[in-house]
Motif scaffolding. Structure first.
Motif, mmCIF file in Angstrom:
data_model
loop_
_atom_site.group_PDB
_atom_site.id
_atom_site.type_symbol
_atom_site.label_atom_id
_atom_site.label_comp_id
_atom_site.label_asym_id
_atom_site.label_seq_id
_atom_site.Cartn_x
_atom_site.Cartn_y
_atom_site.Cartn_z
ATOM 1 N N SER A 53 -8.302 0.654 -1.414
ATOM 2 C CA SER A 53 -7.421 0.501 -0.258
ATOM 3 C C SER A 53 -7.994 1.160 0.994
ATOM 4 O O SER A 53 -7.735 0.700 2.106
ATOM 5 N N ILE A 54 -8.781 2.186 0.820
ATOM 6 C CA ILE A 54 -9.341 2.894 1.990
ATOM 7 C C ILE A 54 -10.325 2.008 2.744
ATOM 8 O O ILE A 54 -10.135 1.765 3.937
ATOM 9 N N TRP A 64 0.376 4.061 -2.804
ATOM 10 C CA TRP A 64 0.165 5.471 -2.493
ATOM 11 C C TRP A 64 1.316 6.338 -3.019
ATOM 12 O O TRP A 64 1.089 7.474 -3.426
ATOM 13 N N TYR A 65 2.537 5.807 -3.054
ATOM 14 C CA TYR A 65 3.645 6.546 -3.678
ATOM 15 C C TYR A 65 3.310 6.830 -5.143
ATOM 16 O O TYR A 65 3.455 7.956 -5.617
ATOM 17 N N ILE A 105 0.832 -1.204 0.000
ATOM 18 C CA ILE A 105 0.000 0.000 0.000
ATOM 19 C C ILE A 105 0.867 1.254 0.000
ATOM 20 O O ILE A 105 0.512 2.265 -0.607
ATOM 21 N N GLY A 106 2.038 1.172 0.641
ATOM 22 C CA GLY A 106 2.966 2.309 0.587
ATOM 23 C C GLY A 106 3.370 2.633 -0.838
ATOM 24 O O GLY A 106 3.393 3.801 -1.248
ATOM 25 N N ASN A 122 0.411 6.974 -6.607
ATOM 26 C CA ASN A 122 -0.748 7.848 -6.779
ATOM 27 C C ASN A 122 -0.609 9.236 -6.173
ATOM 28 O O ASN A 122 -1.176 10.184 -6.692
ATOM 29 N N PHE A 123 0.135 9.347 -5.091
ATOM 30 C CA PHE A 123 0.285 10.648 -4.446
ATOM 31 C C PHE A 123 1.540 11.391 -4.902
ATOM 32 O O PHE A 123 1.600 12.613 -4.783
ATOM 33 N N SER A 177 -4.802 1.774 -11.085
ATOM 34 C CA SER A 177 -4.083 2.118 -9.855
ATOM 35 C C SER A 177 -4.946 3.025 -8.976
ATOM 36 O O SER A 177 -4.965 2.889 -7.747
ATOM 37 N N ARG A 178 -5.680 3.928 -9.603
ATOM 38 C CA ARG A 178 -6.595 4.793 -8.842
ATOM 39 C C ARG A 178 -7.737 3.972 -8.244
ATOM 40 O O ARG A 178 -8.180 4.235 -7.126
ATOM 41 N N THR A 208 -6.323 2.498 -5.229
ATOM 42 C CA THR A 208 -6.223 3.489 -4.152
ATOM 43 C C THR A 208 -7.588 3.669 -3.497
ATOM 44 O O THR A 208 -7.699 3.701 -2.269
#
Length: 193
Positions: free
Chosen positions: A178-179, A57-58, A53-54, A60-61, A171-172, A175
């Motif tokens: 993942s929440i 998020w890398y 998940i890291g 995507n963020f 990928s989005r 994300t």
């Protein structure tokens, strides 16, 4: 100390050694029974999940939003070096998160209950299905499309652009998933749904 920190492998080994020292110093006599095995399985599951998940998020963020800001002549550093390495760890972290999660659920006797979405394991079951969808996306949609987008597999420019978009959108989706997935994983052991 500097020589340890200059090598990722030495850093990881040093972290494991430090963990063992702390456990021996504080933990006293650890009984290596079923409970200890289940704890170690959960710890490995969490480590793999943090990596997965890291990296999700890398991407995507940080990476995806930053790419338009990077000059074209510098983009090969991302697409030829950083992204393929990150995607390697991303794929295998997803795989090992799923495998350790299934092993943990099986060892603790709630795998069938969770997969059947029965009330005692409803939250973890929902989390598991979300994670399985996400892992499927990683291996069968994101990675094949990223290979085209990064030029690992040669395709025409239009197909490359379409593959990059498909990988990004999937990928989005991961994300987004993942929440609630992370919530369900934590909710199960803390009595919330």
């Amino acid at each position: 100390m500097a020589s340890i920190l200059q090598s990722l492998q030495k850093t990881i080994i040093a972290g494991i050694v430090l963990l063992v020292v702390i456990v021996l110093a504080v933990g006293g006599g650890v009984e290596m029974d079923h409970a200890w095995g289940a704890f170690v399985a959960r710890w490995l599951h969490v480590i793999c999940g943090v990596m997965w998940i890291g990296l999700l998020w890398y991407f995507n963020f940080v990476q995806i939003p930053s790419m338009p800001k990077i000059p074209d002549e510098q983009k090969p550093a991302i697409s030829k070096v950083i992204a393929p390495a990150a995607l390697f760890w991303f794929r295998y972290a997803a795989l090992f998160t799923v495998l350790t999660g299934l092993a943990l659920a099986g060892a603790n006797g709630y795998l069938a209950t969770a997969l059947a979405l029965q009330r005692p394991a409803l939250a973890i079951g929902i989390g598991m299905y979300l994670a399985l969808i996400m892992a499927f996306n990683v291996w069968f949609i994101i990675w094949p499309n990223q290979k085209k987008a990064l030029g690992i597999v040669q395709v025409e420019a239009a197909e490359k652009a379409a593959a990059a978009r498909t990988a990004m959108l999937t990928s989005r989706i991961n994300t987004l998933l993942s929440i609630p997935m992370l919530y369900m994983m934590v909710a199960q052991q803390n009595g919330g749904l």
